[in-house]
Design a protein around this motif. Structure first.
Motif, short mmCIF file in Angstrom:
data_model
loop_
_atom_site.label_atom_id
_atom_site.label_comp_id
_atom_site.label_asym_id
_atom_site.label_seq_id
_atom_site.Cartn_x
_atom_site.Cartn_y
_atom_site.Cartn_z
N ASN A 397 45.47 44.69 44.72
CA ASN A 397 46.91 44.44 44.65
C ASN A 397 47.21 43.00 45.09
O ASN A 397 46.48 42.43 45.91
N PRO A 398 48.26 42.38 44.53
CA PRO A 398 48.52 40.96 44.80
C PRO A 398 48.62 40.61 46.28
O PRO A 398 48.13 39.56 46.70
N ALA A 399 49.23 41.48 47.10
CA ALA A 399 49.38 41.15 48.52
C ALA A 399 48.02 41.05 49.22
O ALA A 399 47.78 40.14 50.02
N ALA A 400 47.12 41.97 48.90
CA ALA A 400 45.77 41.93 49.48
C ALA A 400 45.01 40.70 48.97
O ALA A 400 44.26 40.07 49.71
N TRP A 401 45.20 40.38 47.68
CA TRP A 401 44.56 39.19 47.09
C TRP A 401 44.97 37.93 47.86
O TRP A 401 44.14 37.11 48.23
N GLU A 402 46.28 37.82 48.10
CA GLU A 402 46.81 36.63 48.78
C GLU A 402 46.24 36.51 50.21
O GLU A 402 45.86 35.43 50.66
N TRP A 403 46.16 37.64 50.92
CA TRP A 403 45.62 37.65 52.29
C TRP A 403 44.16 37.24 52.28
O TRP A 403 43.70 36.43 53.10
N TYR A 404 43.41 37.82 51.35
CA TYR A 404 41.98 37.54 51.18
C TYR A 404 41.77 36.04 50.92
O TYR A 404 40.92 35.39 51.54
N TYR A 405 42.58 35.50 50.02
CA TYR A 405 42.48 34.09 49.64
C TYR A 405 42.78 33.18 50.83
O TYR A 405 42.04 32.23 51.11
N GLU A 406 43.86 33.51 51.54
CA GLU A 406 44.31 32.64 52.63
C GLU A 406 43.46 32.80 53.89
O GLU A 406 42.97 31.82 54.46
N HIS A 407 43.27 34.04 54.34
CA HIS A 407 42.66 34.27 55.66
C HIS A 407 41.12 34.31 55.63
O HIS A 407 40.49 33.97 56.62
N ILE A 408 40.53 34.72 54.53
CA ILE A 408 39.07 34.75 54.45
C ILE A 408 38.56 33.50 53.75
O ILE A 408 37.61 32.87 54.20
N GLY A 409 39.20 33.12 52.67
CA GLY A 409 38.74 31.96 51.91
C GLY A 409 39.35 30.64 52.32
O GLY A 409 39.06 29.60 51.71
N GLY A 441 46.05 39.95 41.28
CA GLY A 441 46.26 41.25 40.64
C GLY A 441 45.71 41.34 39.23
O GLY A 441 45.69 42.42 38.65
N SER A 442 45.26 40.22 38.65
CA SER A 442 44.73 40.23 37.29
C SER A 442 43.25 39.88 37.31
O SER A 442 42.85 38.92 37.99
N CYS A 443 42.45 40.64 36.55
CA CYS A 443 41.02 40.31 36.42
C CYS A 443 40.81 39.21 35.39
O CYS A 443 39.69 38.80 35.12
N THR A 444 41.86 38.72 34.83
CA THR A 444 41.97 37.54 33.95
C THR A 444 41.35 37.74 32.57
O THR A 444 41.89 38.47 31.76
N LEU A 445 40.19 37.12 32.29
CA LEU A 445 39.68 37.04 30.91
C LEU A 445 38.28 37.64 30.78
O LEU A 445 37.55 37.73 31.76
N PRO A 446 37.89 38.02 29.56
CA PRO A 446 36.59 38.66 29.38
C PRO A 446 35.42 37.75 29.76
O PRO A 446 35.49 36.52 29.61
N PHE A 447 34.36 38.36 30.25
CA PHE A 447 33.11 37.66 30.51
C PHE A 447 32.63 37.06 29.18
O PHE A 447 32.76 37.71 28.13
N PRO A 448 32.07 35.86 29.17
CA PRO A 448 31.63 35.27 27.90
C PRO A 448 30.69 36.18 27.12
O PRO A 448 29.66 36.62 27.65
N GLY A 449 31.07 36.50 25.89
CA GLY A 449 30.27 37.38 25.05
C GLY A 449 30.78 38.80 24.97
O GLY A 449 30.37 39.57 24.10
N ILE A 450 31.70 39.18 25.88
CA ILE A 450 32.26 40.53 25.88
C ILE A 450 33.57 40.50 25.09
O ILE A 450 34.44 39.66 25.33
N GLN A 451 33.71 41.45 24.15
CA GLN A 451 34.91 41.49 23.30
C GLN A 451 35.71 42.74 23.62
O GLN A 451 35.32 43.86 23.25
N VAL A 452 36.81 42.56 24.34
CA VAL A 452 37.65 43.68 24.75
C VAL A 452 39.05 43.51 24.17
O VAL A 452 39.49 42.40 23.87
N THR A 453 39.75 44.64 24.04
CA THR A 453 41.14 44.58 23.60
C THR A 453 41.87 45.82 24.10
O THR A 453 41.27 46.70 24.72
#
Length: 654
Positions: A397-409, A441-453
């Motif tokens: 979830n975005p709130a956990a992502w933000e905490w992880y990014y700021e406080h751990i990274g 909150g988004s896993c963004t884009l496919p791994f190179p070579g993987i075709q998803v929709t």
């Protein structure tokens, strides 16, 4: 994705872009274009560059018996050789492969040369017991050096391993042994977790005594806790005695690329777990590619994946991927909250971890701990060695992502939010740390070579911005090959007729952002719950509840939970009168304990509610949609006139 989320875009730092294998979005797009222009050529190039083959392949993808696809079918290799011998031969023998930290903090370091010796000795011991290529070996072990050694030893002799998580019950273990037809069981006297010694061998003995396990000829037991265990003469052997006089060299069994490396059981929407079968060549290829592209693994990295080897994450990102890349990695026996909730951060500080891969559940529980106790806040520790963070198991979830990014990274480390599954074997949708702008909150884009929709119920692609069903359009090397012993179930589950058998059904809903094309996973579309990143089938839990002598009927659903992602809620009808007050509390406790014994503690319902009946249509179908609303505490606003017993809803409100 909300407008607010769209605005919060985090670009990788210049340093991350500069050092990455996939450096910048142009490099990412170039890989994707290579795969699009020459799909087989793309995968073949990587397979030749990254793997060492005993017999080079000439065939790349065989689609003649779809959906039972084959990759690199006429090639031969050995997975253990690619993980160990190759690194020793390339001068990495004295490099540390595993840094094992025990529950009590003791640290053991194992070099590649030492690991090869340990694996060879145990592989020879297994061969001496008559275990051969194609035999199945069940591993019921704690997180340990021996757990990794057991997996690699099976791979070395061509035996197919099936790991059962050390938290599963005797019944769950028995079912998996029986289904796989295993000839040997590797276990431990016990395990240490959170300062406590917990038994494993007694549970294994119970499983073997339940019937259906006559296939087991040998049991090998690691001495870990020193707890009392019964050893059955002629069947049981101590691990240390089995390897004592074995040679340090063991010729690998060269197997076909499609040879089953492992079977791993995962929950399905029916009561019976599915044995997901993975290949050797294609699986190892993508394990390495995920390490190289998603984690951008470099020779000086100290890599830590916090998963257990009992789950697929522990297979791909502990036992195989890092070792195939010659990495140094952490293997951790304990739990993140012992001796206190600063354990993860202290370990990162002590071992100078540079890549950290964990689950949103762990992050959320540690956020809570840091809020309640400032002494275990990550700010108290030196986390400057970190350069890359990862998330796995469920959407973060975005709130956990933000905490992880700021406080751990420290607001400088890219976060790779990885979407993949037991069945996919490796990453499917994920940021590239030196290329992809990140959106919480988004896993963004496919791994190179993987075709998803994303498609609708008919298999037709839906416009970006519209939710639907996530599918994969083309086969990929690390994909599931079949469900062990049940090819029909494989076809029905993953290549359903609704999609003309051409699209792989991931079982998850997703949406693509209308502007960026980024993917966000919206949750399961079947009756499978995601509890602490682990998939639990509702049918399996319902079957366990109904097996209790007091229970007449049960329905299980999930509800959102701040820590575990989803919590299990059970609606139960007893054979006797509906209990209330203290009596209801006692029955709840008894049923929770029962499910824990039948499946494992992770499957215990958090909330159990009793009714004289369940909400059903006049044709007898349970209205699970209504139960989900009740579990969430939502008001029922929809039409309930089709229910046979609408008054029952008040009883089940909880």
């Amino acid at each position: 994705m909300s407008n607010e989320q769209q605005i919060r875009i985090y670009n990788p730092s210049e340093e991350a872009v500069k050092r990455a294998r996939v450096s910048g979005m142009d490099a990412y797009r170039a890989l994707c274009k290579e795969a699009e222009d020459d799909y087989e050529g793309y995968w073949a190039r990587h397979a030749r560059e990254l793997l060492e083959w005993k017999t080079p392949f000439t065939q790349v993808l065989d689609e003649s018996n779809a959906p039972f696809f084959k990759w690199f079918g006429d090639g031969k290799l050995n997975v253990s050789y690619n993980c160990l011998d190759r690194n020793v031969n390339n001068g990495l023998g004295d490099k540390v492969a595993l840094i094992f930290e025990a529950d009590n903090g003791d640290v053991t370091k194992v070099t590649y040369k030492d690991l090869l010796s340990r694996v060879s000795k145990f592989a020879n011991a297994l061969r001496g017991m008559g275990v051969k290529k194609g035999d199945r070996v069940v591993i019921y072990m704690p997180m340990s050096i021996e757990g990794v050694v057991a997996m690699q030893a099976c791979a070395r002799i061509g035996a197919t391993h099936s790991i059962v998580f050390g938290g599963f019950s005797a019944h769950a273990l028995r079912d998996r042994i029986e289904d796989a037809g295993a000839v040997a069981l590797i276990t431990s006297d016990g395990q240490f977790r959170g300062g406590k010694a917990l038994p494993l061998k007694p549970i294994a003995d119970e499983a073997l005594g339940l019937g259906g396990c006559d296939c087991i000829k040998n049991v090998v037991v690691v001495k870990r806790t020193g707890g009392d265990v019964k050893m059955v003469e002629g069947r049981d052997t101590w691990f240390h005695e089995a390897v004592a006089n074995q040679s340090e060299t063991c010729e690998p069994e060269w197997v076909e690329s499609e040879h089953p490396l492992f079977v791993l059981y995962t929950s399905g929407s029916t009561g019976k777990p599915k044995g997901v079968q993975h290949s050797s060549g294609g699986y190892l290829l993508q394990a390495m590619m995920s390490m190289r592209y998603t984690f951008d693994i470099q020779p000086d990295d100290v890599y830590w994946c916090t998963a257990d080897i009992g789950w697929v994450t522990g297979h791909t990102f502990i036992a195989y991927g890092p070792l195939a890349c010659g990495a140094t990695e952490i293997v951790f026996e304990g739990v993140p909250t012992f001796p206190d909730a600063g354990r993860f951060w202290k370990m990162i500080q002590d071992h100078k971890v540079s890549i950290f891969y964990t689950a949103p559940t762990a992050i959320r529980s540690l956020i809570k701990a840091a809020d309640n106790n400032p002494s275990v806040h990550p700010g108290k520790y030196d986390l400057s060695s970190l350069r890359l963070l990862g998330s796995v198991g469920e959407p973060i979830n975005p709130a956990a992502w933000e905490w992880y990014y700021e406080h751990i990274g420290g607001s400088r480390c890219p976060i790779v939010d990885t979407f993949w599954q037991t069945e996919t074997g490796a990453h499917m949708i994920t940021p590239m740390p030196g290329a992809t702008p990140m959106v919480p909150g988004s896993c963004t884009l496919p791994f190179p070579g993987i075709q998803v929709t994303v498609v609708d119920e008919t298999g037709t692609e839906v416009p970006w911005g519209q939710g639907g069903i996530l599918v994969v359009k083309r086969p990929w090397p690390a994909m599931i090959r079949t469900v062990w012993g049940d090819p029909d179930r494989f076809k029905k589950t993953y290549y359903p007729d609704d999609f003309k058998g051409k699209l792989y059904l991931a079982g998850d809903g997703a949406i693509r952002d209308a502007e960026t094309g980024y993917f966000t996973i919206t949750g399961r579309i079947d009756d499978v719950l995601n509890v602490s990143g682990h998939r639990m089938g509702t049918m399996e839990i319902e079957s366990a509840l109904v097996a209790h002598e007091q229970v007449a009927e049960a329905a299980v659903v999930g509800r959102p939970d701040d820590v575990t992602g989803e919590a299990i809620v059970a609606f139960v009808v007893l054979k006797g009168p509906r209990p209330t007050g203290d009596e209801a509390k006692a029955v709840v406790k008894e049923l929770q304990t029962w499910v824990g014994q039948e499946i494992g503690p992770i499957a215990k319902p958090k909330d159990i509610r009793f009714g004289e009946n369940l909400p059903k249509t006049r044709s007898g179908k349970i209205m699970r949609r209504l139960l989900r609303q009740l579990a969430k505490g939502e008001e029922i606003t929809q039409d309930t006139s089709t229910l046979e017993n609408p008054a029952i809803l008040d009883q089940l409100k909880g």
